[in-house]
Structures are given as structure tokens and as C-alpha cells.
Design an enzyme around this catalytic site. Structure first.
Site, short mmCIF file in Angstrom:
data_model
loop_
_atom_site.label_atom_id
_atom_site.label_comp_id
_atom_site.label_asym_id
_atom_site.label_seq_id
_atom_site.Cartn_x
_atom_site.Cartn_y
_atom_site.Cartn_z
N ASP A 83 37.42 117.34 -4.79
CA ASP A 83 36.87 117.22 -3.43
C ASP A 83 38.02 116.96 -2.47
OD1 ASP A 83 34.35 117.41 -4.54
OD2 ASP A 83 33.72 115.38 -3.99
N ASP A 112 28.54 109.79 -8.27
CA ASP A 112 29.91 110.28 -8.34
C ASP A 112 30.82 109.19 -8.88
OD1 ASP A 112 29.49 112.86 -7.45
OD2 ASP A 112 30.17 112.49 -5.40
#
Length: 144
Positions: A83, A112
Site C-alpha cells: 500500500d 490489516d
């Protein structure tokens, strides 16, 4: 045509990447539980939407995602990704492992995990990359 759990999760993350926070939020169940491991858990779509609005609309945050691996069994989807979060010329790039549970076509659990050392290194490299872009972590190869 009904989407698979994997398609729902990938579309959700790609909507975030494209800045379509409202579309991404629409993929969440009303009672979604969102956890970034070691940070406070958010419960409910309204609270997660507020986070999106503060980040994307308020702070001008950008998000990018690169899928390294995705696996699904039934309604559970696992993602290994890189990310990126950015504001202005700053962008930090870091590894994330995600676990999603899809219920009735909506994401009910979003969890996450990341490594704090990797986050710290990505911040330092991102800050240095503002002045010297080649010092920032390389983005993975285009495509999946």
C-alpha cells in the site's frame, strides 16, 4: 451477476485507490469491524466512512494498492499487498497483510496487519523521497 468475495474485496481497495470513497464505503456492511492491528478498532460503516472523509477529503490523502497475492476460501479473503499513502509530494510505501470477511455481499470484517519497523522505514524513505525521489521505496512492477 453476483460477485465473489475476492472480487468484492479487490473492487473495494481499487475504489479507495481511485478516490471513490463513497463507492468503497458502500461495499462495507453497516456493522463492519475495521482493525489495523495494534491500533484502535473502528466499528460500524459510519465511523469508517468518517475516516475516509477525514483522510481523502480533509487531508488530501492519496492511496495506492499493489496486490502481491490474493487468496479466498468461501467468504474469507486474504491479501498480501503493498500500500502507499501520500500527501503532496510525500508518499510512503509499505507491506500489508489483510484479512476480509464478506457477508451478504458486503465486507463485514476488515483486518490489516503491518510491521511498525517497515512503516517507520517507509516514512523516512518517503520524507527523503520528497527531496530525492530515487530514495523512496520502489513501487512494484505494474500489473498484478
Amino acid at each position: 451477476m453476483e460477485s465473489t468475495a475476492e472480487e468484492i474485496v479487490e473492487r473495494f481497495l481499487l475504489d479507495l485507490e481511485a478516490g471513490r470513497a463513497e463507492d468503497a464505503a458502500a461495499a462495507l456492511a453497516d456493522d463492519v469491524v475495521y482493525t489495523n492491528v495494534s491500533l484502535p478498532t473502528l466499528r460500524g460503516r459510519t465511523r469508517v466512512e468518517r475516516l475516509f472523509k477525514r483522510g481523502f477529503d480533509g487531508a488530501g490523502l492519496r492511496f495506492r494498492v499493489h496486490f502481491v497475492n490474493t487468496a479466498a476460501t468461501g467468504n474469507v479473503v486474504l491479501t498480501e499487498r503493498v500500500d502507499a499513502l501520500g500527501v503532496g509530494r510525500f508518499e510512503q510505501r509499505f507491506w500489508v497483510y489483510g484479512r476480509f470477511e464478506v457477508r451478504d455481499g458486503k465486507i463485514a470484517v476488515w483486518r490489516d496487519s503491518f510491521d511498525w519497523l517497515d512503516i517507520t522505514v517507509s516514512i523516512v524513505r518517503g520524507l527523503l523521497g520528497v527531496a530525492v525521489p530515487s530514495l523512496n521505496r520502489k513501487w512494484p512492477v505494474a500489473g498484478r
